[in-house]
Design an enzyme around this catalytic site. Sequence first.
Site, PDB file in Angstrom:
ATOM      1  N   HIS A   1     -16.208   0.399   2.027  1.00 28.97           N
ATOM      2  CA  HIS A   1     -15.936   1.788   1.647  1.00 28.97           C
ATOM      3  C   HIS A   1     -17.091   2.647   2.170  1.00 28.97           C
ATOM      4  CE1 HIS A   1     -13.080   3.962  -1.274  1.00 28.97           C
ATOM      5  NE2 HIS A   1     -12.377   3.318  -0.371  1.00 28.97           N
TER       6      HIS A   1
ATOM      7  N   LYS B   1     -11.838 -11.510  -1.666  1.00 29.73           N
ATOM      8  CA  LYS B   1     -11.838 -10.670  -0.467  1.00 29.73           C
ATOM      9  C   LYS B   1     -13.046  -9.739  -0.510  1.00 29.73           C
ATOM     10  CE  LYS B   1      -8.855  -7.584   2.235  1.00 29.73           C
ATOM     11  NZ  LYS B   1      -7.685  -6.676   2.154  1.00 29.73           N
TER      12      LYS B   1
ATOM     13  N   HIS C   1      -8.403   1.792  10.717  1.00 29.63           N
ATOM     14  CA  HIS C   1      -8.628   1.242   9.382  1.00 29.63           C
ATOM     15  C   HIS C   1      -7.419   0.440   8.899  1.00 29.63           C
ATOM     16  CE1 HIS C   1     -11.034   1.200   5.719  1.00 29.63           C
ATOM     17  NE2 HIS C   1      -9.925   1.395   5.022  1.00 29.63           N
TER      18      HIS C   1
ATOM     19  N   GLN D   1     -11.565   9.536  -2.624  1.00 31.31           N
ATOM     20  CA  GLN D   1     -10.781   9.347  -3.833  1.00 31.31           C
ATOM     21  C   GLN D   1     -11.658   9.440  -5.083  1.00 31.31           C
ATOM     22  OE1 GLN D   1     -11.506   7.193  -1.440  1.00 31.31           O
ATOM     23  NE2 GLN D   1      -9.765   5.997  -0.751  1.00 31.31           N
TER      24      GLN D   1
ATOM     25  N   HIS E   1     -17.435   5.086   4.889  1.00 30.88           N
ATOM     26  CA  HIS E   1     -17.355   6.527   5.130  1.00 30.88           C
ATOM     27  C   HIS E   1     -17.273   7.323   3.824  1.00 30.88           C
ATOM     28  CE1 HIS E   1     -16.822   5.276   9.250  1.00 30.88           C
ATOM     29  NE2 HIS E   1     -16.619   6.507   9.681  1.00 30.88           N
TER      30      HIS E   1
END
Length: 719
Positions: A93, A89, A47, A238, A95
């Site tokens: 996200h 950009k 990653h 998170q 997983h």
Amino acid sequence: MQEPAITTDLIAAHGIKPDEYDRILQILDREPSYTELGIFSAMWNEHCSYKSSKKWLRTLPTTGPQVICGPGENAGVVDIGDGQAVVFKMESHNHPSYIEPYQGAATGVGGILRDVFTMGARPIAAMNALSFGEPTHHKTKRLVHGVVEGVGGYGNAFGVPTVGGEVRFHSAYNGNCLVNAFAAGLADADKIFYSAASGVGRPVVYLGAKTGRDGVGGATMASAEFDETIEEKRPTVQVGDPFTEKRLMEACLELMQTGAVISIQDMGAAGLTCSAVEMGDKGELGVRLDLEKVPCREPGMTAYEMMLSESQERMLMVLDPAREDVARAVFEKWDLDFAIVGETISEDRFLIVHNGEVKADMPLRALSGNSPEYDRPWEETPQAEPLADVPGIDPIDGLKALLTSPNYCARQWVYEQYDSQVMADTMRIPGFGAGVIRVHGTDKKLAFTSDVTPRYVRANPVEGGKQAVAEAFRNLCAVGARPLATTDNMNFGNPEKPRIMGQFVGAIQGIGQACIALDMPIVSGNVSLYNETDGQGILPTPTIGAVGLIGAGEEPILGYARDGHVALLIGHTAGHLGQSALLAEVFNREDGDAPAVDLAAERRNGDFIRAERALIGCCTDLSDGGLALAAFEMAEASGVGVQIDTDDTAALFGEDQARYLVACDFDAAEALMAAAGQADVPVISVGRFGGDSVQFGKTSAPLAELAQIYRETFGATFG
């Protein structure tokens, strides 16, 4: 607290292969500490290090007269004239969103917004590209609800309009959904902020929210396949707070006006570790961090936890020491943490100290610039078998099959949960082609789209990669925008399998060819590998996000079809049904080759659409579902019926590329056909708009009945 002993099990749990561990021993000339092992794991995982993809990413075109900053920074920067730049950009996200859909998607949006405002740009637009498993799969409904609510919950509260995106369903995503988030912002072209640290002995400053234990090991988790231990991975996701991020953005943009910022890096994947290492590596400096100065929201956090936490809404900056008080005052005004947590040093060294004890002391370059790089073995995808006969069908039945599929019905259930009007510059809401935003205070507009057809890429990675770029090009041209540049989000399975790596290589080759031919360089992007569960990989999904410019004095093509308009088909039709939507939805087949992409024809036909915009009332590109679906969608959006002169299955549902459907009045149609003859662009009249039905040949159905199916399917499936 006693750190655990380094064992082979602990090394494996950190995703570090035996040969990589041997390399760590050579670099350090000793065994790593527990914190050092965690740092190597974070920086050397797929990653963060792109170790399987770097070799191939370097082959992509990344420069052009319009490019101010290409890949390697937080986001790409492209010139839009008048001293202005668009910064954009796309990132995955995937997983986290599969494990914890709401927070996974929300923090994906938060992370991509930080990438944009870190460069000094105020975000003006967001998109998201979502791929889920079969609608009937036991997890899909919960994932759809959680992800859509997470995207909307964060983006709406932060205050950025969501102007486009895509949603797809396929059994290949049953064990691994994809959440690709895009953001774009506006900045002054001469006031872009970069991440390379400069100057020895300058303060390294921590800004934003406090550090907690959420997201510890998130980047490592995102670099592995899923298995039966998936529920244990929940703490690696998170937790986001959009209101804190809004304050962080305003504080950063205000601070940037003071001249205090030397360099700035968002704390995303691998948190404090990755941000500090990247700043040091790009500036050819070392970094010392004193972790007791890091603002923590939980007591007793260890050096390992602080270095690997992925708590959200945090930034790292190198500041001009003379302006430290100015910077502190700005952040205190916005009620955000401001702490000097270290300094830049001259040696190639990453030194981590906690309460006077050295927790890590390692060469900084070895973590980033000199991380492992693999030339993975790969196999070319075998040529697809020729398409078996496709029987002719009743065209209205074929259209209804598409309209009752969650893949091709209206998505307003999704996008109505997003605020598309905040900031009051949105000219077209999601649902019909590219999103368009006014560049505030000017006569310019920007257009945004995101595209890929994964079943094409699986059948033929090179043509599928080309097609993703070509469709993005067409979507921008169809609203009158000149395509400027692209960002890529490369979602694939396990690169250690030569078949999967071959899909990646082929897609990169196709994307590169198309970006060169269509003058749309790749200026930023993201690679997401290991999207597999129990060995079952996703469809190869190289999502292309693209940005186009409608210059001052140019009109966008945003009109509607009207009663009496002629339906013109731009581009050549051969009736390609391989890998088509019709084949999948009506015949439950996924065979044949992807359609061939003629890049010269794409360029010629797209340039023609933009050049003749004054003659065009309404325009859409032809992609999934071919002419039949495009004609219906244009009629439905315009509230007027349509009659197409043919009932031939291949002519209606074929997915040949480089094609557009245009609605215009009779005089404009004659002028367009004359201009097309001069430009060597194929144009034919295929029917007309008017009445209150959809008719193919002699078969018809009321527009209202079809529109009801189209509008109600998604909500009925997931509401």
